[in-house]
Design a protein around this motif. Sequence first.
Motif, PDB file in Angstrom:
ATOM      1  N   LYS A   8       0.838  -1.183  -0.082  1.00  0.00           N
ATOM      2  CA  LYS A   8       0.011   0.068  -0.068  1.00  0.00           C
ATOM      3  C   LYS A   8       0.934   1.112  -0.083  1.00  0.00           C
ATOM      4  O   LYS A   8       1.881   1.342   0.625  1.00  0.00           O
ATOM      5  N   SER A   9       0.521   2.189  -0.612  1.00  0.00           N
ATOM      6  CA  SER A   9       1.047   3.615  -0.951  1.00  0.00           C
ATOM      7  C   SER A   9       2.260   3.475  -1.741  1.00  0.00           C
ATOM      8  O   SER A   9       3.073   4.679  -1.537  1.00  0.00           O
ATOM      9  N   GLN A  10       2.851   2.289  -2.243  1.00  0.00           N
ATOM     10  CA  GLN A  10       4.042   2.185  -3.055  1.00  0.00           C
ATOM     11  C   GLN A  10       3.494   2.822  -4.530  1.00  0.00           C
ATOM     12  O   GLN A  10       2.410   2.737  -4.904  1.00  0.00           O
ATOM     13  N   ARG A  11       4.494   3.428  -5.102  1.00  0.00           N
ATOM     14  CA  ARG A  11       4.373   4.150  -6.464  1.00  0.00           C
ATOM     15  C   ARG A  11       4.781   3.122  -7.593  1.00  0.00           C
ATOM     16  O   ARG A  11       5.925   2.806  -7.508  1.00  0.00           O
ATOM     17  N   VAL A  12       3.731   3.035  -8.529  1.00  0.00           N
ATOM     18  CA  VAL A  12       3.923   1.883  -9.401  1.00  0.00           C
ATOM     19  C   VAL A  12       3.554   2.598 -10.811  1.00  0.00           C
ATOM     20  O   VAL A  12       2.678   3.583 -10.943  1.00  0.00           O
ATOM     21  N   TYR A  13       4.128   1.967 -11.885  1.00  0.00           N
ATOM     22  CA  TYR A  13       3.698   2.431 -13.467  1.00  0.00           C
ATOM     23  C   TYR A  13       2.528   1.654 -13.563  1.00  0.00           C
ATOM     24  O   TYR A  13       2.867   0.170 -13.779  1.00  0.00           O
ATOM     25  N   VAL A  14       1.563   1.876 -14.057  1.00  0.00           N
ATOM     26  CA  VAL A  14       0.344   1.192 -14.674  1.00  0.00           C
ATOM     27  C   VAL A  14       0.613   0.851 -15.951  1.00  0.00           C
ATOM     28  O   VAL A  14       0.304   1.898 -16.771  1.00  0.00           O
ATOM     29  N   GLY A  18      -0.359   3.735 -18.698  1.00  0.00           N
ATOM     30  CA  GLY A  18       0.591   4.457 -19.041  1.00  0.00           C
ATOM     31  C   GLY A  18       0.766   5.890 -18.166  1.00  0.00           C
ATOM     32  O   GLY A  18       1.239   7.014 -18.903  1.00  0.00           O
ATOM     33  N   THR A  19       0.469   5.219 -16.889  1.00  0.00           N
ATOM     34  CA  THR A  19       0.569   6.453 -16.010  1.00  0.00           C
ATOM     35  C   THR A  19       1.357   5.991 -14.890  1.00  0.00           C
ATOM     36  O   THR A  19       1.252   4.890 -14.556  1.00  0.00           O
ATOM     37  N   TRP A  20       1.758   6.810 -13.933  1.00  0.00           N
ATOM     38  CA  TRP A  20       2.013   6.610 -12.371  1.00  0.00           C
ATOM     39  C   TRP A  20       0.897   6.571 -11.371  1.00  0.00           C
ATOM     40  O   TRP A  20       0.097   7.450 -11.670  1.00  0.00           O
ATOM     41  N   ALA A  21       0.722   5.766 -10.551  1.00  0.00           N
ATOM     42  CA  ALA A  21      -0.199   5.674  -9.476  1.00  0.00           C
ATOM     43  C   ALA A  21       0.368   5.078  -8.383  1.00  0.00           C
ATOM     44  O   ALA A  21       1.387   4.560  -8.293  1.00  0.00           O
ATOM     45  N   LEU A  22      -0.281   5.536  -7.109  1.00  0.00           N
ATOM     46  CA  LEU A  22      -0.068   4.955  -5.881  1.00  0.00           C
ATOM     47  C   LEU A  22      -1.064   3.753  -5.630  1.00  0.00           C
ATOM     48  O   LEU A  22      -2.238   3.917  -5.936  1.00  0.00           O
ATOM     49  N   ILE A  23      -0.778   2.606  -4.721  1.00  0.00           N
ATOM     50  CA  ILE A  23      -1.517   1.802  -4.538  1.00  0.00           C
ATOM     51  C   ILE A  23      -2.326   2.141  -3.494  1.00  0.00           C
ATOM     52  O   ILE A  23      -1.828   2.452  -2.447  1.00  0.00           O
ATOM     53  N   GLU A  24      -3.688   2.134  -3.903  1.00  0.00           N
ATOM     54  CA  GLU A  24      -4.457   2.335  -2.418  1.00  0.00           C
ATOM     55  C   GLU A  24      -4.850   1.259  -1.751  1.00  0.00           C
ATOM     56  O   GLU A  24      -5.215   1.498  -0.370  1.00  0.00           O
ATOM     57  N   ARG A  25      -4.884   0.226  -2.265  1.00  0.00           N
ATOM     58  CA  ARG A  25      -5.519  -1.128  -1.504  1.00  0.00           C
ATOM     59  C   ARG A  25      -4.795  -2.279  -2.123  1.00  0.00           C
ATOM     60  O   ARG A  25      -4.905  -2.491  -3.518  1.00  0.00           O
ATOM     61  N   ASP A  43      -5.734  -2.112  -6.352  1.00  0.00           N
ATOM     62  CA  ASP A  43      -6.687  -1.054  -6.534  1.00  0.00           C
ATOM     63  C   ASP A  43      -5.565   0.197  -6.606  1.00  0.00           C
ATOM     64  O   ASP A  43      -5.185   0.721  -5.628  1.00  0.00           O
ATOM     65  N   VAL A  44      -5.678   1.072  -7.443  1.00  0.00           N
ATOM     66  CA  VAL A  44      -4.819   2.310  -7.822  1.00  0.00           C
ATOM     67  C   VAL A  44      -5.400   3.499  -7.938  1.00  0.00           C
ATOM     68  O   VAL A  44      -5.119   4.566  -8.331  1.00  0.00           O
ATOM     69  N   GLY A  45      -6.709   3.307  -7.967  1.00  0.00           N
ATOM     70  CA  GLY A  45      -7.668   4.512  -8.052  1.00  0.00           C
ATOM     71  C   GLY A  45      -7.854   4.788  -9.460  1.00  0.00           C
ATOM     72  O   GLY A  45      -8.479   5.916  -9.829  1.00  0.00           O
ATOM     73  N   ASP A  53       1.377  -8.299 -13.092  1.00  0.00           N
ATOM     74  CA  ASP A  53       1.887  -8.221 -14.194  1.00  0.00           C
ATOM     75  C   ASP A  53       1.967  -6.960 -15.026  1.00  0.00           C
ATOM     76  O   ASP A  53       2.492  -6.815 -16.035  1.00  0.00           O
ATOM     77  N   GLU A  54       0.582  -6.308 -14.502  1.00  0.00           N
ATOM     78  CA  GLU A  54       0.258  -5.006 -15.398  1.00  0.00           C
ATOM     79  C   GLU A  54       0.784  -3.924 -14.549  1.00  0.00           C
ATOM     80  O   GLU A  54       0.788  -2.725 -15.248  1.00  0.00           O
ATOM     81  N   LEU A  55       1.721  -4.007 -13.415  1.00  0.00           N
ATOM     82  CA  LEU A  55       2.324  -3.002 -12.731  1.00  0.00           C
ATOM     83  C   LEU A  55       3.689  -3.169 -12.669  1.00  0.00           C
ATOM     84  O   LEU A  55       4.247  -4.135 -12.860  1.00  0.00           O
ATOM     85  N   GLN A  56       4.616  -1.888 -12.754  1.00  0.00           N
ATOM     86  CA  GLN A  56       5.977  -1.917 -12.524  1.00  0.00           C
ATOM     87  C   GLN A  56       6.488  -1.113 -11.466  1.00  0.00           C
ATOM     88  O   GLN A  56       5.855   0.104 -11.141  1.00  0.00           O
TER      89      GLN A  56
END
Length: 131
Positions: A8-14, A18-25, A43-45, A53-56
Amino acid sequence: MAKATFHKSQRVYVRPVGTWALIERVVPHWAKGLDEPIRVHYDVGLGREFTADELQAEEPQLENVAENGDHWRVVRQRNKWQPEKDCARHPFPGTYPVIMTGPTDWGGWRVPGAGFLSPSLALNLLLLGRV
């Protein structure tokens, strides 16, 4: 069985978006009678849940080292020859650039102080032996 790759709260590339997001849950999917979840979604909102596999994950920046192993970088040092109020229009008041050529913050190549003085004052200091 699946284990959580991200937290949770880790920054990942979706990747699909094609954008960066924080993992909310972190959303584990459990099956009856098992000790571990069968799959984990995140859940990245962005309207739906994503698999690992879809996150980096965000990679830490490597140290700025050239191919030949040089550690050149520019840092700023406090200006001893001019007070901050005299150079208030400067982007970094009261500092001057220093080129470091090694991995440490000491040593390296510095611009001599006489280079920041007016030519006449530098000549006077040179004649007096103070530079």
